[in-house]
Design a protein around this motif. Sequence first.
Motif, PDB file in Angstrom:
ATOM      1  N   GLY A  73      57.645  -2.284 -30.486  1.00  0.00           N
ATOM      2  CA  GLY A  73      58.715  -1.617 -31.218  1.00  0.00           C
ATOM      3  C   GLY A  73      59.012  -2.375 -32.495  1.00  0.00           C
ATOM      4  O   GLY A  73      58.225  -3.210 -32.951  1.00  0.00           O
ATOM      5  N   THR A  74      60.151  -2.108 -33.086  1.00  0.00           N
ATOM      6  CA  THR A  74      60.503  -2.740 -34.350  1.00  0.00           C
ATOM      7  C   THR A  74      61.227  -4.069 -34.112  1.00  0.00           C
ATOM      8  O   THR A  74      61.641  -4.384 -32.990  1.00  0.00           O
ATOM      9  CB  THR A  74      61.417  -1.826 -35.184  1.00  0.00           C
ATOM     10  OG1 THR A  74      62.674  -1.683 -34.499  1.00  0.00           O
ATOM     11  CG2 THR A  74      60.786  -0.457 -35.366  1.00  0.00           C
TER      12      THR A  74
ATOM     13  N   ASP B  50      62.703  -2.840 -39.814  1.00  0.00           N
ATOM     14  CA  ASP B  50      62.108  -1.636 -39.220  1.00  0.00           C
ATOM     15  C   ASP B  50      60.600  -1.770 -39.043  1.00  0.00           C
ATOM     16  O   ASP B  50      59.912  -0.796 -38.751  1.00  0.00           O
ATOM     17  CB  ASP B  50      62.403  -0.406 -40.080  1.00  0.00           C
ATOM     18  CG  ASP B  50      63.889  -0.064 -40.085  1.00  0.00           C
ATOM     19  OD1 ASP B  50      64.533  -0.247 -39.026  1.00  0.00           O
ATOM     20  OD2 ASP B  50      64.396   0.369 -41.130  1.00  0.00           O
ATOM     21  N   THR B  51      60.079  -2.975 -39.198  1.00  0.00           N
ATOM     22  CA  THR B  51      58.641  -3.202 -39.032  1.00  0.00           C
ATOM     23  C   THR B  51      58.261  -3.197 -37.554  1.00  0.00           C
ATOM     24  O   THR B  51      58.905  -3.856 -36.736  1.00  0.00           O
ATOM     25  CB  THR B  51      58.231  -4.549 -39.655  1.00  0.00           C
ATOM     26  OG1 THR B  51      58.590  -4.555 -41.041  1.00  0.00           O
ATOM     27  CG2 THR B  51      56.738  -4.789 -39.514  1.00  0.00           C
ATOM     28  N   ASP B  52      57.207  -2.443 -37.218  1.00  0.00           N
ATOM     29  CA  ASP B  52      56.691  -2.454 -35.847  1.00  0.00           C
ATOM     30  C   ASP B  52      55.888  -3.731 -35.635  1.00  0.00           C
ATOM     31  O   ASP B  52      54.973  -4.030 -36.404  1.00  0.00           O
ATOM     32  CB  ASP B  52      55.808  -1.223 -35.606  1.00  0.00           C
ATOM     33  CG  ASP B  52      55.456  -1.048 -34.137  1.00  0.00           C
ATOM     34  OD1 ASP B  52      54.734  -1.909 -33.590  1.00  0.00           O
ATOM     35  OD2 ASP B  52      55.885  -0.049 -33.533  1.00  0.00           O
ATOM     36  N   ILE B  53      56.223  -4.485 -34.591  1.00  0.00           N
ATOM     37  CA  ILE B  53      55.596  -5.795 -34.396  1.00  0.00           C
ATOM     38  C   ILE B  53      54.446  -5.762 -33.396  1.00  0.00           C
ATOM     39  O   ILE B  53      53.831  -6.788 -33.099  1.00  0.00           O
ATOM     40  CB  ILE B  53      56.647  -6.836 -33.926  1.00  0.00           C
ATOM     41  CG1 ILE B  53      57.275  -6.418 -32.602  1.00  0.00           C
ATOM     42  CG2 ILE B  53      57.690  -7.036 -35.000  1.00  0.00           C
ATOM     43  CD1 ILE B  53      58.228  -7.454 -32.037  1.00  0.00           C
ATOM     44  N   GLY B  54      54.138  -4.562 -32.833  1.00  0.00           N
ATOM     45  CA  GLY B  54      53.013  -4.446 -31.917  1.00  0.00           C
ATOM     46  C   GLY B  54      53.347  -4.921 -30.513  1.00  0.00           C
ATOM     47  O   GLY B  54      54.435  -5.411 -30.233  1.00  0.00           O
TER      48      GLY B  54
ATOM     49  N   ARG C  53      53.896  -7.019 -27.519  1.00  0.00           N
ATOM     50  CA  ARG C  53      54.267  -8.419 -27.330  1.00  0.00           C
ATOM     51  C   ARG C  53      54.345  -9.169 -28.659  1.00  0.00           C
ATOM     52  O   ARG C  53      54.118 -10.378 -28.714  1.00  0.00           O
ATOM     53  CB  ARG C  53      53.296  -9.125 -26.372  1.00  0.00           C
ATOM     54  CG  ARG C  53      53.279  -8.561 -24.974  1.00  0.00           C
ATOM     55  CD  ARG C  53      52.718  -9.518 -23.968  1.00  0.00           C
ATOM     56  NE  ARG C  53      53.562 -10.687 -23.791  1.00  0.00           N
ATOM     57  CZ  ARG C  53      53.389 -11.601 -22.839  1.00  0.00           C
ATOM     58  NH1 ARG C  53      52.409 -11.466 -21.967  1.00  0.00           N
ATOM     59  NH2 ARG C  53      54.177 -12.645 -22.751  1.00  0.00           N
ATOM     60  N   GLY C  54      54.634  -8.467 -29.746  1.00  0.00           N
ATOM     61  CA  GLY C  54      54.792  -9.123 -31.041  1.00  0.00           C
ATOM     62  C   GLY C  54      53.502  -9.685 -31.582  1.00  0.00           C
ATOM     63  O   GLY C  54      53.500 -10.721 -32.262  1.00  0.00           O
ATOM     64  N   VAL C  55      52.383  -8.971 -31.323  1.00  0.00           N
ATOM     65  CA  VAL C  55      51.069  -9.499 -31.679  1.00  0.00           C
ATOM     66  C   VAL C  55      50.909  -9.687 -33.186  1.00  0.00           C
ATOM     67  O   VAL C  55      50.073 -10.488 -33.638  1.00  0.00           O
ATOM     68  CB  VAL C  55      49.965  -8.565 -31.116  1.00  0.00           C
ATOM     69  CG1 VAL C  55      49.984  -7.223 -31.824  1.00  0.00           C
ATOM     70  CG2 VAL C  55      48.597  -9.204 -31.224  1.00  0.00           C
ATOM     71  N   LYS C  56      51.704  -8.970 -33.991  1.00  0.00           N
ATOM     72  CA  LYS C  56      51.562  -9.059 -35.446  1.00  0.00           C
ATOM     73  C   LYS C  56      52.320 -10.238 -36.044  1.00  0.00           C
ATOM     74  O   LYS C  56      52.315 -10.424 -37.258  1.00  0.00           O
ATOM     75  CB  LYS C  56      52.047  -7.755 -36.086  1.00  0.00           C
ATOM     76  CG  LYS C  56      51.241  -6.527 -35.662  1.00  0.00           C
ATOM     77  CD  LYS C  56      51.779  -5.257 -36.286  1.00  0.00           C
ATOM     78  CE  LYS C  56      51.012  -4.034 -35.833  1.00  0.00           C
ATOM     79  NZ  LYS C  56      51.550  -2.782 -36.428  1.00  0.00           N
ATOM     80  N   LEU C  57      52.988 -11.018 -35.207  1.00  0.00           N
ATOM     81  CA  LEU C  57      53.776 -12.154 -35.686  1.00  0.00           C
ATOM     82  C   LEU C  57      53.125 -13.462 -35.264  1.00  0.00           C
ATOM     83  O   LEU C  57      52.360 -13.517 -34.300  1.00  0.00           O
ATOM     84  CB  LEU C  57      55.197 -12.085 -35.129  1.00  0.00           C
ATOM     85  CG  LEU C  57      56.004 -10.814 -35.419  1.00  0.00           C
ATOM     86  CD1 LEU C  57      57.357 -10.897 -34.742  1.00  0.00           C
ATOM     87  CD2 LEU C  57      56.165 -10.609 -36.924  1.00  0.00           C
TER      88      LEU C  57
END
Length: 615
Positions: free
Chosen positions: A465-466, A504-508, A510-514
């Motif tokens: 989610g975001t 509002d950024t979707d983080i993928g 388990r937050g894989v994009k962070l």
Amino acid sequence: MTSQTPWTGAQTDASRKSLLARLFPKHRPSGLAEALTRPRFARFVGYYRPHRALLAAVLGCAVLVAATAVALPLCANYITSHLVDLKDGDNGLVPILVMGGIMLAIFLVQTLATYFVDYKGHVMGARIEADVRRELFEHCQKLSFSFYDRQRVGQLMSRISNDSLWLGELFHHGPEDLAIGLLKFVGALAVLIYIDPVLASLIVLLTPLAVAYARHFNRRMHVALKGSKEQIAAVNERVEDALAGVRVVQSFANEGDELRRFDVENQRFFESRRDGYRSEALLWSGMDGFSQLVTILVIVAGAIRILHAQLSVSDMLTFLLCVGVLVDPIRRLDNFIRLWQEGYTGFVRAMELLEEEPDIVDAPGAVDIGEVAGAIRFDTVAFRYESDGRLVFDGLSLDIRPGEFVALVGPSGVGKSTFCALIPRFYDVESGSVSIDGRDVRSLTLASLRRSIGVVQQDVYLFSGTVADNLRYGRPDASDDDIIAAAKAANAHEFIMALPRGYDTDIGQRGVKLSGGQKQRLTIARTFLKDPAILIFDEATSALDNDSERAVQQSLLSLAKGRTTIVIAHRLSTVRQADRILVLTPNGIGEEGTHDQLMAADGLYAGLHRVQARI
């Protein structure tokens, strides 16, 4: 020695089975009989209760379907048996057309009733399936940490998703097939007996053979399908494990090993399905053969009886039409057996999960925690994870004052995380007690207790989610300003604003994009937003770089003012500002004091500090 009647109502299903096994050692109940316990069957039937009106309408239409199916051969018999009389009459065509109109009306009623049964029945089944799936998910949310310590997520996912897929079909077709099949069989058989008792008796004599055949392959299908559901759960488990850890898999170039492990489980699932299909094919072909055998029997025996003037041609035609009606219940029995095996074995596996009782529940008379000052007391606490495992704590006693900042340090495995897990009752002590503000945590409601405690765990978990969705998880009614303030307190606002869509950024998943540090700061911000009276940080800064760690430490110290705070840290720079540092050892608390006091004592803490200084 006293005797006891084996089947008294006071005995449980388990005791009955045990007694049966002792009295008749060679008798072994089938898997289905084992699964079909009275409480489970009562629960199965109970799912219809909220849908009683719809079920009654479906069954009413099922009665119409069965009645119209039997009525059509009777109308045909009327026409064929009166053809000669009608031919000799002046207006012979009129009665035929009238009867044709009646048959058309019966057909329309049958079509509409069949449509209602099929459409509304499926809707009812889908609603019940959704109810069961929701109940499973809700129940899993209540199960304790100890349950998940010994269970695998892939297995649970299979029970919630795969095992419930056939439930809707069973809840729909179960009562429908039984009602229509029974009514058609009884109605058609009554007509057959009325027309020719001799031919009808031959069909009745063959029926027990068909039932015995069906029961035999019914048992074989149950075993095969039960094994199939267990194997697809193992496949799901393998897939979930491999895909969740795909980065580790690829970093070690172990794709081939994972594929081989998957192939093993996939092949076992295929074998179980093949066994089930073999039994299903034998069942269906056998039951189809039975219906064909009955038709051949009626044609041959009926022709003989016509030759001997014991049966008319019109009655023979009606008899064949009724045999066609009689065959439909047999096919419905086939379908019901298949659905029962697919659906009820899944239902049993779902009930096994629902029957799993949470270890941690509200005690009778549990009260809301109310306002929390934050005094924590461990009174001669003993705890172990398994009943036969080693004691993690044995007689641990400790007092933490309201608003005190306490740090826990020590080597891995001495129970630092366990210590913190006992406060919000993720686990219960074996003996002794843990209390907050003088009240045993077991006397408080879990919801109020855990609302008062904020935990940032060592294992960082973010939901898909975001950014805003994940932060608002700490307080669902939080405003945008509250979210931004919490992010700033955790030194996260700056990197969030640098993301493509900010909050509002979707983080993928388990937050894989962070990055690791970014994910950790979001979990800290989520806890800041919760604004609890007691804070627990389990290695909360372990994934942060030095600059971020210093920023978060300042935020943590600011947030900790006026709150009881417990920090677990391997990096001792995190705990310098603590009011009290506890050094845990396998034997309990080895040392306690401020940083300066413990360094001056030159004991365990000083030794740990020197080791880290050399790294």
